[in-house]
Each structure stands twice: as structure tokens, then as C-alpha cells.
Design an enzyme around this catalytic site. Structure first.
Site, PDB file in Angstrom:
ATOM      1  N   ARG A 123      33.617 -84.552  -5.835  1.00  0.00           N
ATOM      2  CA  ARG A 123      35.054 -84.847  -5.628  1.00  0.00           C
ATOM      3  C   ARG A 123      35.941 -83.607  -5.537  1.00  0.00           C
ATOM      4  NH1 ARG A 123      34.167 -88.991  -9.485  1.00  0.00           N
ATOM      5  NH2 ARG A 123      33.730 -90.967  -8.454  1.00  0.00           N
ATOM      6  N   LYS A 145      43.182 -77.297   6.706  1.00  0.00           N
ATOM      7  CA  LYS A 145      42.448 -78.260   7.536  1.00  0.00           C
ATOM      8  C   LYS A 145      40.970 -77.924   7.508  1.00  0.00           C
ATOM      9  CE  LYS A 145      45.757 -79.903  11.007  1.00  0.00           C
ATOM     10  NZ  LYS A 145      45.984 -80.026  12.471  1.00  0.00           N
ATOM     11  N   GLU A 187      45.482 -67.486  20.157  1.00  0.00           N
ATOM     12  CA  GLU A 187      46.243 -68.105  19.063  1.00  0.00           C
ATOM     13  C   GLU A 187      47.346 -67.171  18.554  1.00  0.00           C
ATOM     14  OE1 GLU A 187      45.966 -71.265  18.099  1.00  0.00           O
ATOM     15  OE2 GLU A 187      43.909 -71.921  18.526  1.00  0.00           O
ATOM     16  N   LYS A 229      52.018 -69.019  10.101  1.00  0.00           N
ATOM     17  CA  LYS A 229      51.252 -70.223   9.761  1.00  0.00           C
ATOM     18  C   LYS A 229      51.647 -70.735   8.374  1.00  0.00           C
ATOM     19  CE  LYS A 229      47.576 -73.102  10.289  1.00  0.00           C
ATOM     20  NZ  LYS A 229      46.239 -73.097  10.865  1.00  0.00           N
ATOM     21  N   GLU A 239      50.843 -82.533   8.290  1.00  0.00           N
ATOM     22  CA  GLU A 239      51.158 -82.894   9.667  1.00  0.00           C
ATOM     23  C   GLU A 239      51.803 -84.272   9.744  1.00  0.00           C
ATOM     24  OE1 GLU A 239      48.182 -81.250  12.254  1.00  0.00           O
ATOM     25  OE2 GLU A 239      48.648 -82.705  13.804  1.00  0.00           O
ATOM     26  N   ARG A 244      54.421 -79.348  11.852  1.00  0.00           N
ATOM     27  CA  ARG A 244      53.130 -78.682  12.041  1.00  0.00           C
ATOM     28  C   ARG A 244      52.588 -78.874  13.459  1.00  0.00           C
ATOM     29  NH1 ARG A 244      48.364 -78.049   7.464  1.00  0.00           N
ATOM     30  NH2 ARG A 244      46.928 -76.920   8.793  1.00  0.00           N
ATOM     31  N   ASN A 248      50.191 -77.033  17.888  1.00  0.00           N
ATOM     32  CA  ASN A 248      49.321 -77.565  18.933  1.00  0.00           C
ATOM     33  C   ASN A 248      49.769 -77.156  20.334  1.00  0.00           C
ATOM     34  OD1 ASN A 248      47.542 -78.820  17.168  1.00  0.00           O
ATOM     35  ND2 ASN A 248      48.864 -80.617  16.996  1.00  0.00           N
ATOM     36  N   HIS A 251      47.379 -77.016  23.200  1.00  0.00           N
ATOM     37  CA  HIS A 251      46.175 -77.714  22.753  1.00  0.00           C
ATOM     38  C   HIS A 251      45.959 -79.054  23.448  1.00  0.00           C
ATOM     39  CE1 HIS A 251      46.097 -74.545  19.801  1.00  0.00           C
ATOM     40  NE2 HIS A 251      45.056 -75.052  19.174  1.00  0.00           N
ATOM     41  N   HIS A 255      42.292 -78.967  24.501  1.00  0.00           N
ATOM     42  CA  HIS A 255      41.250 -79.856  23.978  1.00  0.00           C
ATOM     43  C   HIS A 255      40.584 -80.651  25.102  1.00  0.00           C
ATOM     44  CE1 HIS A 255      43.044 -79.936  19.650  1.00  0.00           C
ATOM     45  NE2 HIS A 255      42.135 -78.990  19.791  1.00  0.00           N
ATOM     46  N   HIS A 268      37.290 -71.881  22.371  1.00  0.00           N
ATOM     47  CA  HIS A 268      38.521 -72.606  22.035  1.00  0.00           C
ATOM     48  C   HIS A 268      39.764 -71.827  22.474  1.00  0.00           C
ATOM     49  CE1 HIS A 268      41.274 -75.207  19.862  1.00  0.00           C
ATOM     50  NE2 HIS A 268      41.748 -74.158  19.207  1.00  0.00           N
TER      51      HIS A 268
END
Lengths: 362, 362
Positions: A123, A145, A187, A229, A239, A244, A248, A251, A255, A268
Site C-alpha cells: 500500500r 505521475k 519538453e 513544473k 489534474e 495542469r 499537454n 501532446h 500522442h 516521445h
């Protein structure tokens, strides 16, 4: 943390706040930067392990530190639930208990994978991120993330799991291959376009020094990105407020390119570079920015050898993939679009025919 | 939530606070107790599905509610990463997005499993717990512990993931088989021993009504247990201060009995009943309580047909399993032990020979 040659950035998240330390040769002096003792699980990949694994674990090991090193294969395929399951079971066999700390030593794949293992084993264990790629240093290691891919897509399973500490050794970038380094720069440029015209200008002025990986320039650049960031994450940790989502930028199409062209064809960061060029052209089409901004962004992207042309695939496939992307809710296509270098907004429900026209190569 | 016949308990966890509603026939009127609309994923098991699944989903479905039912096999084996993986993939196929809510409709296994799916799918979905066993109603549905088993042991993987709401329908207990009902009573009695002599006396006075499953007695009993759990969890959400550890009264030996005898021979509550009898005898041996307390606890446990005798296995095996249990840190055996009915303390490093002597059946 010792102050010499080391900059720090705070990520302010109430009881989940933490510090990012950025400087040269932090790995070689890791014992000075780690302020706890106990059981350690170092998760890394084969490439990083062969470069730094043994030396790192040796310098961390002491009478108070019981260090275990778990190595996964290089590449995106390791970001799977099968690899997570194997790591959980290895940790049980070793006898890792709930007071242990996981160290993610590697690039974005290792950070996401090891972070998810830390978030779920017994946990939740404490986590230290030690990113070794430029992309992980400026982006994925900060903000919590973590997760793995499913056969149906990337990052479909995961958690928000903040590290206790992020340690960024700028020296390791000297061994990073050029393509990976440039992908990370996508980025970096993204932060400038979404948040700071000043930083954008600074990147232009320092492009040569950065390209030569001059240590002080890298440290300054990375610290500024981490601060951007950290500020965004502090405002919208999970998010939920939309703040946030500006991260993206580039993106939505990025993506889709990764999904349609197959992971591996474009890194990426390369897909994001193409996505950013597309997004600013879309912003121009919608009357938000002028051609001048498109050219400014292009000049900086291409200064770091980043691609900007949409690959030669059917526009319908890219549009379909954009609809499938989990960042898109409902059946509308949303884009993060600039109105100048240094500011972006979420633009909802962009007309598909406009997108299709822009995707069709002239 | 409508007030009629419904009691509420607040779980106070800052921005993760939530309400538990307890009353008869809440399932049949579920539309009155659910205060949101959108996509719903109802995760349940075959037995609960055959009793309530279709009716429940029908009453939840509406023009604003898109309801999907996912059914897993009965029993502890469903609490595995393989089943979690299957559920994640089914949810992707259906097109469940990040604004969806997961409902765990079932006993402890379903609650832990569905809760873990909710905690990890797209980095976390909202969760509503609708526990249908007494054990889940008084214990596992409240407090946010979710997770699955590994081949090496129970609950080795998981998260703390608080629900947005817990809905407890006392009417469903009428269909619960006697052995399961009694197993749930072990956790009820546990709360009394660790926290409240008054509640202990109340249970004794109302034992007959409870055994007959008289609705008002059940509602009162469950509400009091939820309040106890809510108070403990509010003080120590992530089991870091030690306060939450008191809920493990009876569990040190209980878990060992489950592990050594094989899951299935004893229900969790039955193993805990034996563990509680052992713990209070150990407390007596250490001079913390008198024989009178042992007898009081025995009388209440046996009033609900719960076992108290340690099964006939080698004491060494049980001791070995206690050492392995993840609640035990270092190489010491810790026990939660009463000093009277209504109060317990964590006693560290109990002498193994004392334990062994007590485990040896006369």
C-alpha cells in the site's frame, strides 16, 4: 543537502512537499544527498545499470543502508503490469518491508514503472526519483505521475504518487545519446512556449552552450524547468482544475503520432515537437497568433534537430487516435493553444475540418 | 441523503472526507442515495450479482446514468492482479473515462478488488462502497484500504483510496448465511474490546436481537462500529502513527492461522475470534487483565458461535507465520493487548517462549 554547486527547487504540496536538488556529480556523492537510512530498492534498466548501477549502490551501501538492485530491460516494454508483478514478487522474496524506500534510477520508463511499484507495494513505499535522461529530469520525475501501459495504450494504469525527493545529476547527461538529448529539449521548449517568453529568449541565446551540454547552462535550464513544473503541479496536483492540462501542449497530436506510427518510430519528445508545431499552426489558423510566432518556435525546435513535419499517414487515422486519447473527454477535440509565446489556453471543441485541413500535407 | 430510517456517520479526512449512510432498503432506492450522474462501473461477484445485480443496475440506470456491470467469481481467488488486469482491460474496451465512478457492490473481496481497480485505472476514479456482508459493512468498506493478494500472501499490493461515499443496506444481511454473519460479529466484538466497554455491554444485552437480525439492532450496531472505525481512521489514515494498529487486535495470530491452515478453512472473522481469545489470554499471562475479562470476551464470542480454540497445528508453524506477517516489523513479535475491556495498547517484543507455551494445547 549541501549547497555547493547544487540548486534546489521546492515542490509545494502541503504534507507531500519535497525538494528537487540539481547539480553536477550528485550520483557520485549520493550519500551526501540522501538523508535517511534503512532498506533501499534501486530499480533501474540495463543501460543505466551498466553505466552507474554498481557504483551507485556501492556508494549508498553502508552499515545503516541495506541496498537491493533490481534491473529491468531497456525500453517502453518494461512499463507493463507483468514487469510490475515480477518486481513486487522479487521484493517480497527479498523481504522488503513497508519502511523501505524505492529509488527510481533511470529515464522516464524507469521512473514511471518504479514509481508505480512504490505506490502499490504494501500500500505504498517512500520514493526517490533519480532521473538520468533530460526528459525525465525536466518533466516526468517531478509531479507524481506514475504508471504503466496496457496493450490498449500508454499510461492507462497508474497513480499520483509524489516522491520524497528528486535528485538530478546534470553530469549524467554527458553520456546521453544526441537523439535522446534532443527529444528532452522538446519538453524544455514546451515550458517556454506555455509559460515564459523570457525563458524562450534565454533558450535561443544559450542554444549553442546547451547543445554542447555546457554544465552551467544545463543546470540553469533544468532548474528553471523544474520550477515551472513545480508551480503548475502545486496548483493542480491531480489534474482536476485544468491548470495542469497546459503541460499537454503539443501532446494531443503528439500522442496520436506515437499511437499511429507505433511506439519507437518517434521518441516521445520528437512526437511532441511535431505536435507543438501543429498546435501553433492551428492557433494561427484560429487567429490567436501570427506567422512570426510559428517561425520563432520552429527556429528553436530545429536548432535542437527536432522534427516538425507531420508524418505521412492518413489524417483520419491521426484524428481517430486523438479521439481515443484519454486526455480528450466527450467526443470533442480539445487543444492547448498559445496566444503568444509564453501563454496558452485550453481551447475546446476545435472544428475537425480545420484540423484535417492542417494535417493534410501540402 | 434522505433522513428517513437512515443514519449517517462522517469520516473526517480533510479533502477526502465522506459520509457513510446506514439503513434498511437503501439498495432498492439507490437513486435517492447517489448524488451524482455519469458513467458507472458496478463491480460485483456472482452471488451478489444473482441476488441484487440486475435490480441494482436497473434502478441506477437513467438517461443521465450510463451503468456497466462487471462480475467476478466468488471468493478470495478473485483478489488477484490477473483479475484486476482483466477488469482494467474491460473498462478500456467499454470506454470508461476518468470522470467515471466505480461501485464496489459486495463483500470484503469485492470491496478490496474494485477499490484497487478504482485507485489505479487512469490514475484513479471515484469510488462508492456498497458492502453486502457484515464484515465489509463494519470494517473493510470504511477507511480506504484496498488491494489484492500475491501468491506469497494476502494484501501485499494495494493503496489507500478513500471512497466518496459508503452506502450500507442493513436489509441485505437477511440473506447472509449464518457462518458469514457470525464471522462479521468477530470484528464487531473487536471494536468493543479495543474501544468501548459500554458497547461491549450493549452487545451482551442485545445478543439475542442481533442473532435474530432484528433490523433496528443491526442498524444501531453497524452505525456504532462505523463511527469507531471512522474515528480511528481520521486519527491515522495511513497507519503511520500507530493508532490505526489497534484495529489489528486478534490479527497477529488470526493471520497466522489463516496462512498455516490455508485460506478457506477458517473465515477471516473466525480466525480473528481465535486470535482475540489468544491475545486476551496472553494479556492475562503478562498481568494486564484478570481471568474475568477472558471469560467475558469468551462468553460474547461464543454467543455468536465463534471458535476460540487454537487449531491443532504445530506452534512453531504459527510463530513462523507471525514473523512473516507484514504487520510485524524487525524480528520482534508485537501484539495489540487489552488492559481492560475497552482499551488496548501495542505491546512490543513479546517473549516467544510465552507465546509458544500459550499456543501449546493442554
Amino acid at each position: 543537502m549541501p549547497e555547493t554547486d547544487c540548486q534546489t527547487v521546492q515542490v509545494k504540496l502541503a504534507d507531500r512537499s519535497y525538494q528537487i536538488g540539481i547539480g553536477p556529480d550528485l550520483l557520485a556523492n549520493i550519500d551526501q544527498f540522501i538523508d535517511r537510512t534503512g532498506q533501499w530498492v534501486v530499480i533501474t534498466d540495463q543501460t543505466v545499470d551498466s553505466l552507474y548501477g554498481e557504483r551507485f549502490c556501492d556508494s549508498l551501501s553502508s552499515s545503516d543502508n541495506d541496498v537491493h538492485r533490481l534491473v529491468v530491460a531497456d525500453g517502453e516494454h518494461s512499463k507493463s503490469i507483468e514487469v510490475v508483478d515480477r518486481l513486487w514478487q522479487e521484493m517480497i522474496q527479498i523481504g522488503i518491508d513497508r519502511r523501505a524506500t524505492v529509488i527510481a534510477l533511470g529515464g522516464g520508463v524507469v521512473g514511471d514503472l518504479a514509481g508505480f511499484v512504490a505506490a502499490t507495494y504494501l500500500r505504498g513505499l517512500d520514493l526517490v526519483q533519480i532521473p538520468t535522461s533530460l526528459l525525465a529530469q525536466v518533466d516526468s520525475s517531478v509531479g507524481g505521475k506514475v504508471g504503466v501501459n496496457l496493450p490498449q495504450g500508454k499510461n492507462l494504469v497508474g497513480a499520483f504518487w509524489q516522491p520524497q525527493q528528486v535528485i538530478i545529476d546534470t553530469q549524467v547527461l554527458q553520456t546521453l545519446d544526441a537523439r535522446q538529448f534532443h527529444a528532452g529539449m522538446a519538453e524544455v521548449i514546451k515550458y517556454a512556449v506555455i509559460l515564459s517568453n523570457d525563458f524562450f529568449d534565454w533558450l535561443g541565446e544559450n542554444a549553442l552552450a546547451i547543445e554542447k551540454r555546457q554544465p552551467h547552462s544545463l543546470q540553469e535550464m533544468i532548474a528553471r524547468c523544474c520550477q515551472f513544473k513545480a508551480d503548475v503541479v502545486a496548483e493542480d496536483e491531480r489534474e482536476t482544475t485544468g491548470q495542469r492540462a497546459i503541460l499537454n501542449y503539443g501532446h494531443t497530436l503528439g500522442h496520436a503520432i506515437e499511437a499511429v506510427c507505433g511506439y519507437g518510430k518517434f521518441l516521445h519528445g520528437e512526437a511532441i515537437a511535431i505536435g507543438m508545431d501543429f498546435a501553433i499552426r492551428l492557433a494561427c489558423q484560429l487567429g490567436r497568433v501570427s506567422d512570426v510566432e510559428i517561425e520563432r518556435q520552429r527556429k528553436l525546435l530545429t536548432a535542437f534537430a527536432l522534427p516538425i513535419d507531420v508524418p505521412d499517414v492518413e489524417p483520419e487515422k491521426l484524428i481517430e487516435a486523438m479521439y481515443r486519447d484519454k486526455k480528450t473527454t466527450d467526443t470533442k477535440l480539445n487543444f492547448i493553444l498559445p496566444d503568444r509565446i509564453g501563454n496558452v489556453d485550453l481551447i475546446r471543441d476545435v472544428d475537425v475540418s480545420t484540423i484535417e485541413a492542417l494535417l493534410t500535407r501540402e
